[in-house]
Design a protein around this motif. Structure first.
Motif, PDB file in Angstrom:
ATOM      1  N   MET A   1       0.864  -1.167   0.064  1.00  0.00           N
ATOM      2  CA  MET A   1       0.042   0.057  -0.100  1.00  0.00           C
ATOM      3  C   MET A   1       0.860   1.212   0.057  1.00  0.00           C
ATOM      4  O   MET A   1       0.648   2.239   0.664  1.00  0.00           O
ATOM      5  N   HIS A   2       1.943   1.077  -0.714  1.00  0.00           N
ATOM      6  CA  HIS A   2       2.878   2.389  -0.783  1.00  0.00           C
ATOM      7  C   HIS A   2       2.115   3.430  -1.690  1.00  0.00           C
ATOM      8  O   HIS A   2       2.198   3.184  -2.837  1.00  0.00           O
ATOM      9  N   VAL A   3       1.888   4.585  -0.993  1.00  0.00           N
ATOM     10  CA  VAL A   3       1.337   5.675  -1.631  1.00  0.00           C
ATOM     11  C   VAL A   3       2.425   6.362  -2.583  1.00  0.00           C
ATOM     12  O   VAL A   3       3.563   6.836  -1.970  1.00  0.00           O
ATOM     13  N   PRO A   4       2.235   6.541  -3.768  1.00  0.00           N
ATOM     14  CA  PRO A   4       3.298   7.203  -4.710  1.00  0.00           C
ATOM     15  C   PRO A   4       2.992   8.700  -4.670  1.00  0.00           C
ATOM     16  O   PRO A   4       2.164   9.216  -4.138  1.00  0.00           O
ATOM     17  N   ASP A   5       3.954   9.422  -5.067  1.00  0.00           N
ATOM     18  CA  ASP A   5       3.869  10.967  -5.337  1.00  0.00           C
ATOM     19  C   ASP A   5       2.902  11.162  -6.164  1.00  0.00           C
ATOM     20  O   ASP A   5       2.613  10.355  -7.254  1.00  0.00           O
ATOM     21  N   GLY A   6       2.023  12.141  -5.990  1.00  0.00           N
ATOM     22  CA  GLY A   6       1.139  12.595  -6.862  1.00  0.00           C
ATOM     23  C   GLY A   6      -0.297  12.279  -6.476  1.00  0.00           C
ATOM     24  O   GLY A   6      -1.360  12.751  -7.113  1.00  0.00           O
ATOM     25  N   PHE A   7      -0.589  11.148  -5.719  1.00  0.00           N
ATOM     26  CA  PHE A   7      -1.891  10.574  -5.480  1.00  0.00           C
ATOM     27  C   PHE A   7      -2.383  11.880  -4.198  1.00  0.00           C
ATOM     28  O   PHE A   7      -3.651  12.068  -4.287  1.00  0.00           O
ATOM     29  N   ILE A   8      -1.653  12.567  -3.348  1.00  0.00           N
ATOM     30  CA  ILE A   8      -2.100  13.236  -2.558  1.00  0.00           C
ATOM     31  C   ILE A   8      -1.290  14.690  -2.599  1.00  0.00           C
ATOM     32  O   ILE A   8      -0.406  14.701  -2.848  1.00  0.00           O
ATOM     33  N   ASN A   9      -2.434  15.755  -2.471  1.00  0.00           N
ATOM     34  CA  ASN A   9      -1.668  17.163  -2.755  1.00  0.00           C
ATOM     35  C   ASN A   9      -0.905  17.513  -1.797  1.00  0.00           C
ATOM     36  O   ASN A   9      -0.420  17.140  -0.800  1.00  0.00           O
ATOM     37  N   ALA A  10       0.084  18.574  -2.131  1.00  0.00           N
ATOM     38  CA  ALA A  10       1.149  19.063  -1.172  1.00  0.00           C
ATOM     39  C   ALA A  10       0.768  19.327   0.142  1.00  0.00           C
ATOM     40  O   ALA A  10       1.375  19.065   1.189  1.00  0.00           O
ATOM     41  N   PRO A  11      -0.272  20.223   0.212  1.00  0.00           N
ATOM     42  CA  PRO A  11      -0.719  20.781   1.396  1.00  0.00           C
ATOM     43  C   PRO A  11      -1.111  19.540   2.802  1.00  0.00           C
ATOM     44  O   PRO A  11      -0.628  19.609   3.729  1.00  0.00           O
ATOM     45  N   VAL A  12      -1.934  18.519   2.139  1.00  0.00           N
ATOM     46  CA  VAL A  12      -2.167  17.429   2.957  1.00  0.00           C
ATOM     47  C   VAL A  12      -0.895  16.543   3.167  1.00  0.00           C
ATOM     48  O   VAL A  12      -0.581  16.080   4.357  1.00  0.00           O
ATOM     49  N   SER A  13      -0.282  16.522   2.051  1.00  0.00           N
ATOM     50  CA  SER A  13       1.279  15.640   2.436  1.00  0.00           C
ATOM     51  C   SER A  13       1.907  16.108   3.390  1.00  0.00           C
ATOM     52  O   SER A  13       2.455  15.424   4.204  1.00  0.00           O
ATOM     53  N   ALA A  14       1.931  17.697   3.440  1.00  0.00           N
ATOM     54  CA  ALA A  14       2.847  18.419   4.528  1.00  0.00           C
ATOM     55  C   ALA A  14       2.362  17.998   5.923  1.00  0.00           C
ATOM     56  O   ALA A  14       3.145  17.992   6.725  1.00  0.00           O
ATOM     57  N   VAL A  15       0.936  18.233   5.964  1.00  0.00           N
ATOM     58  CA  VAL A  15       0.246  17.741   7.035  1.00  0.00           C
ATOM     59  C   VAL A  15       0.508  16.511   7.604  1.00  0.00           C
ATOM     60  O   VAL A  15       0.828  16.210   8.955  1.00  0.00           O
ATOM     61  N   ALA A  16       0.477  15.455   6.534  1.00  0.00           N
ATOM     62  CA  ALA A  16       0.727  13.974   6.915  1.00  0.00           C
ATOM     63  C   ALA A  16       2.318  13.876   7.510  1.00  0.00           C
ATOM     64  O   ALA A  16       2.413  13.289   8.235  1.00  0.00           O
ATOM     65  N   GLY A  17       3.204  14.672   7.160  1.00  0.00           N
ATOM     66  CA  GLY A  17       4.460  14.680   7.375  1.00  0.00           C
ATOM     67  C   GLY A  17       4.687  15.087   8.879  1.00  0.00           C
ATOM     68  O   GLY A  17       5.469  14.660   9.531  1.00  0.00           O
ATOM     69  N   VAL A  18       3.842  16.349   9.034  1.00  0.00           N
ATOM     70  CA  VAL A  18       4.032  16.642  10.570  1.00  0.00           C
ATOM     71  C   VAL A  18       3.664  15.681  11.290  1.00  0.00           C
ATOM     72  O   VAL A  18       4.024  15.338  12.432  1.00  0.00           O
ATOM     73  N   VAL A  19       2.393  15.114  11.042  1.00  0.00           N
ATOM     74  CA  VAL A  19       1.582  13.960  12.099  1.00  0.00           C
ATOM     75  C   VAL A  19       2.875  12.834  12.220  1.00  0.00           C
ATOM     76  O   VAL A  19       3.109  12.253  13.122  1.00  0.00           O
ATOM     77  N   ALA A  20       3.409  12.420  10.918  1.00  0.00           N
ATOM     78  CA  ALA A  20       4.295  11.472  11.005  1.00  0.00           C
ATOM     79  C   ALA A  20       5.651  11.765  12.010  1.00  0.00           C
ATOM     80  O   ALA A  20       6.059  10.913  12.635  1.00  0.00           O
TER      81      ALA A  20
END
Length: 343
Positions: A1-20
């Motif tokens: 289930m590896h999510v590739p680049d481009g599935f999720i937009n930049a703002p949400v990816s950034a928030v997920a990065g902060v959560v991670a």
């Protein structure tokens, strides 16, 4: 289930990065309590083993495969905080070296594949072992159920993330149904692998299994046709029971799986790839930043023989993951010792 680049937009990816990042920070602190003399030698091995087993895609439906996520296995073997770190190490190595899972989506992957699976699986596992008989068999049964539930839970959370930050407009109800459905099937494979692995470790070294502590039953002997408790015996202190042989056996198993057995893995797309293609939300997938890596797509550039190229890439991956994981966990362990000495 590896999510590739481009599935999720930049703002949400950034928030997920902060959560991670927050989850990793909390896990680093919590892992200091978990990484004692029993868990510390095992943690790096668990990360390397999960890396190896993730290479073994198994068929789950027509044209679809699945692979171990590993959150339940890691949490049960070495503890939930250390388990999150194990999955984070594996995903980092896969993303940087093998172009598997997007780099901008690393936070999404750690959150969905690591944090969610560990939290769901370990909470369910602890609840089950509290109500089941306090035996080693209960540990394996609880590990099966916990692993099974953790995979569709991860798929559901991914769908939620996609609903917020997806880059393609698709019917989310259909995506949720498809994701949870196929990942429930994948969860059966995850549960079987987790149960067999936990059961094998519990059988030979129950003292090394974080989730099995305090749950061992007295040894039974059959005398005149009846089962009776065996006489109590003194076990060697944990520190005196070296895990060296177990560790070497685990490393050998991981190398065998990644270097040889992985050649026979299913070539079908995994659950996320299949659903993305079927539902049409793979249109904006971006080329991986590490696509030119010498180990991209789990092969060694310059080696034309597929079996040799894939096997060598797997062996390298196990070795690097083992080295990085072991180094990181021993550093956390030393930090625990230093903190304890200052108190």
């Amino acid at each position: 289930m590896h999510v590739p680049d481009g599935f999720i937009n930049a703002p949400v990816s950034a928030v997920a990065g902060v959560v991670a990042a927050g989850a990793v920070a909390v896990s680093l602190r919590g892992a200091r309590r978990e990484l004692d003399d029993r868990a510390a030698p095992l943690a790096g091995l668990v990360a390397a083993f999960i890396f190896a087993v993730q290479m073994l895609n198994f068929p789950v439906a027509a044209g679809t495969s699945g692979h171990l996520l590993g959150g339940a296995l890691a949490a049960i073997l070495v503890g939930p905080y250390t388990g999150v770190l194990c999955i984070a190490v594996v995903l980092l190595m896969q993303g940087i070296l093998f172009a598997d899972g997007g780099l901008t989506a690393l936070g999404v992957n750690i959150t969905v594949m690591g944090v969610v699976t560990v939290v769901v699986a370990y909470a369910l596992f602890r609840g089950l072992v509290l109500v089941l008989p306090r035996t080693r068999r209960s540990v394996t049964v609880a590990s099966f159920v916990a692993a099974l539930v953790s995979v569709p839970a991860s798929a559901a959370v991914f769908t939620l993330v996609y609903a917020i930050g997806g880059t393609t407009d698709v019917p989310l109800g259909k995506v949720l149904t498809a994701m949870v459905g196929v990942h429930t099937l994948i969860g059966i494979g995850e549960a079987a692998i987790t149960m067999l692995t936990v059961g094998a470790v519990v059988a030979v070294r129950p003292d090394l299994v974080y989730g099995a502590r305090g749950l061992t039953a007295p040894l039974k002997l059959r005398v005149d046709g009846e089962l009776v408790d065996a006489p109590a015996r003194d076990f060697a202190p944990v520190a005196a029971r070296s895990p060296k042989k177990f560790w070497l056996g685990g490393v050998a198993a991981a190398l065998l799986l990644a270097g040889f057995v992985s050649f026979y893995a299913s070539a079908s797309p995994d659950g996320l790839e299949k659903v993305a293609a079927d539902k049409g939300f793979d249109k904006n997938v971006e080329e991986h930043a590490a696509a030119d890596s010498p180990l991209a797509d789990y092969g060694v550039k310059g080696i034309d023989t597929a079996r040799l190229s894939g096997g060598l890439a797997g062996v390298i991956g196990v070795g690097v993951t083992l080295a990085v994981g072991t180094g990181a966990f021993w550093a956390v362990r030393r930090r625990r010792n230093s903190s304890g000495a200052q108190v």
